[in-house]
Write a protein that holds these residues in place. Sequence first.
Motif, PDB file in Angstrom:
ATOM      1  N   ASP A 191       0.812  -1.212   0.000  1.00  0.00           N
ATOM      2  CA  ASP A 191       0.000   0.000   0.000  1.00  0.00           C
ATOM      3  C   ASP A 191       0.850   1.268   0.000  1.00  0.00           C
ATOM      4  O   ASP A 191       0.437   2.300  -0.511  1.00  0.00           O
ATOM      5  CB  ASP A 191      -0.908   0.004   1.231  1.00  0.00           C
ATOM      6  N   HIS A 192       2.039   1.174   0.605  1.00  0.00           N
ATOM      7  CA  HIS A 192       2.924   2.325   0.751  1.00  0.00           C
ATOM      8  C   HIS A 192       4.359   1.894   0.488  1.00  0.00           C
ATOM      9  O   HIS A 192       4.702   0.734   0.683  1.00  0.00           O
ATOM     10  CB  HIS A 192       2.838   2.908   2.160  1.00  0.00           C
ATOM     11  N   VAL A 193       5.180   2.862   0.094  1.00  0.00           N
ATOM     12  CA  VAL A 193       6.620   2.638  -0.065  1.00  0.00           C
ATOM     13  C   VAL A 193       7.343   3.621   0.844  1.00  0.00           C
ATOM     14  O   VAL A 193       7.014   4.812   0.869  1.00  0.00           O
ATOM     15  CB  VAL A 193       7.083   2.851  -1.529  1.00  0.00           C
ATOM     16  N   LEU A 194       8.323   3.113   1.574  1.00  0.00           N
ATOM     17  CA  LEU A 194       9.163   3.969   2.402  1.00  0.00           C
ATOM     18  C   LEU A 194      10.544   4.046   1.756  1.00  0.00           C
ATOM     19  O   LEU A 194      11.238   3.037   1.625  1.00  0.00           O
ATOM     20  CB  LEU A 194       9.288   3.424   3.826  1.00  0.00           C
ATOM     21  N   ALA A 240      13.496  10.479   5.088  1.00  0.00           N
ATOM     22  CA  ALA A 240      12.513   9.445   4.771  1.00  0.00           C
ATOM     23  C   ALA A 240      11.340  10.049   4.021  1.00  0.00           C
ATOM     24  O   ALA A 240      10.936  11.181   4.298  1.00  0.00           O
ATOM     25  CB  ALA A 240      12.021   8.776   6.047  1.00  0.00           C
ATOM     26  N   GLU A 241      10.808   9.274   3.089  1.00  0.00           N
ATOM     27  CA  GLU A 241       9.622   9.669   2.323  1.00  0.00           C
ATOM     28  C   GLU A 241       8.646   8.505   2.312  1.00  0.00           C
ATOM     29  O   GLU A 241       9.040   7.372   2.026  1.00  0.00           O
ATOM     30  CB  GLU A 241       9.982   9.998   0.877  1.00  0.00           C
ATOM     31  N   LEU A 242       7.400   8.796   2.612  1.00  0.00           N
ATOM     32  CA  LEU A 242       6.350   7.792   2.535  1.00  0.00           C
ATOM     33  C   LEU A 242       5.496   8.101   1.324  1.00  0.00           C
ATOM     34  O   LEU A 242       4.974   9.210   1.186  1.00  0.00           O
ATOM     35  CB  LEU A 242       5.494   7.783   3.801  1.00  0.00           C
ATOM     36  N   ALA A 263       1.257   6.958  -6.474  1.00  0.00           N
ATOM     37  CA  ALA A 263       2.609   7.522  -6.376  1.00  0.00           C
ATOM     38  C   ALA A 263       2.612   8.917  -5.748  1.00  0.00           C
ATOM     39  O   ALA A 263       3.457   9.742  -6.050  1.00  0.00           O
ATOM     40  CB  ALA A 263       3.292   7.542  -7.741  1.00  0.00           C
ATOM     41  N   ARG A 264       1.676   9.148  -4.839  1.00  0.00           N
ATOM     42  CA  ARG A 264       1.570  10.445  -4.175  1.00  0.00           C
ATOM     43  C   ARG A 264       2.465  10.456  -2.940  1.00  0.00           C
ATOM     44  O   ARG A 264       2.456   9.529  -2.135  1.00  0.00           O
ATOM     45  CB  ARG A 264       0.117  10.682  -3.776  1.00  0.00           C
ATOM     46  N   LEU A 265       3.233  11.537  -2.797  1.00  0.00           N
ATOM     47  CA  LEU A 265       4.066  11.710  -1.619  1.00  0.00           C
ATOM     48  C   LEU A 265       3.168  12.086  -0.443  1.00  0.00           C
ATOM     49  O   LEU A 265       2.537  13.132  -0.448  1.00  0.00           O
ATOM     50  CB  LEU A 265       5.120  12.801  -1.857  1.00  0.00           C
ATOM     51  N   LEU A 266       3.111  11.204   0.552  1.00  0.00           N
ATOM     52  CA  LEU A 266       2.266  11.450   1.722  1.00  0.00           C
ATOM     53  C   LEU A 266       2.981  12.280   2.774  1.00  0.00           C
ATOM     54  O   LEU A 266       2.364  13.116   3.428  1.00  0.00           O
ATOM     55  CB  LEU A 266       1.817  10.127   2.339  1.00  0.00           C
ATOM     56  N   ALA A 267       4.261  12.039   2.939  1.00  0.00           N
ATOM     57  CA  ALA A 267       5.018  12.772   3.948  1.00  0.00           C
ATOM     58  C   ALA A 267       6.505  12.599   3.707  1.00  0.00           C
ATOM     59  O   ALA A 267       6.944  11.596   3.145  1.00  0.00           O
ATOM     60  CB  ALA A 267       4.654  12.272   5.344  1.00  0.00           C
ATOM     61  N   ARG A 268       7.239  13.593   4.165  1.00  0.00           N
ATOM     62  CA  ARG A 268       8.704  13.562   4.103  1.00  0.00           C
ATOM     63  C   ARG A 268       9.210  14.129   5.418  1.00  0.00           C
ATOM     64  O   ARG A 268       8.658  15.088   5.937  1.00  0.00           O
ATOM     65  CB  ARG A 268       9.215  14.405   2.947  1.00  0.00           C
TER      66      ARG A 268
END
Length: 172
Positions: A87-90, A114-116, A122-127
């Motif tokens: 579901d997510h990539v770190l 770190a980027e989630l 492929a939306r950047l949720l947080a950095r």
Amino acid sequence: VLTVPAPWSGSAARGGGVLLLADTRAGDFLAGNRIAFSRAAGTLGRYQYARWHEPPTRAFQDALHRHLNAAGPFDAVVTLDAGVRGDHVLNTRLLAFHHDAAQVPGHARVELEAELVARTDARLLARARFVAEAPAPSHDAAGAAAALSDASARVIADVRDWLAQVRASHAR
């Protein structure tokens, strides 16, 4: 050897799906297996006769993987190359991983970016950027390794807490 203590396996809030963990990256200087040190701001050197068992990027990623599986906010954490849907990539990048030996005995510095990313779009949720320092027990490579292990454990705990906050804010 980078020896991050065994992960705490308490009751973390699960239910965040599957997290895919990309390989931890670093600049060329930190990508090798020689232990880095600094004696002055803006400089890095390498211990001549002391080496990591495996590159710090690999050891750090393995510890992060173990900790997030044991007590992270996701149902499972697998490496990106495992062939599993997630579901997510770190994405992680070591920005600093060295013994600051300017003063005896010095301290370790670990800095991680770190980027989630949401896997579906492929939306950047947080950095975020995480920094930890730990005192070295001795002014040598063995002291550096011990302090880098301690600082790594602190960064990993901070990443785990950050992921829980991000997951909770995006679950609403």
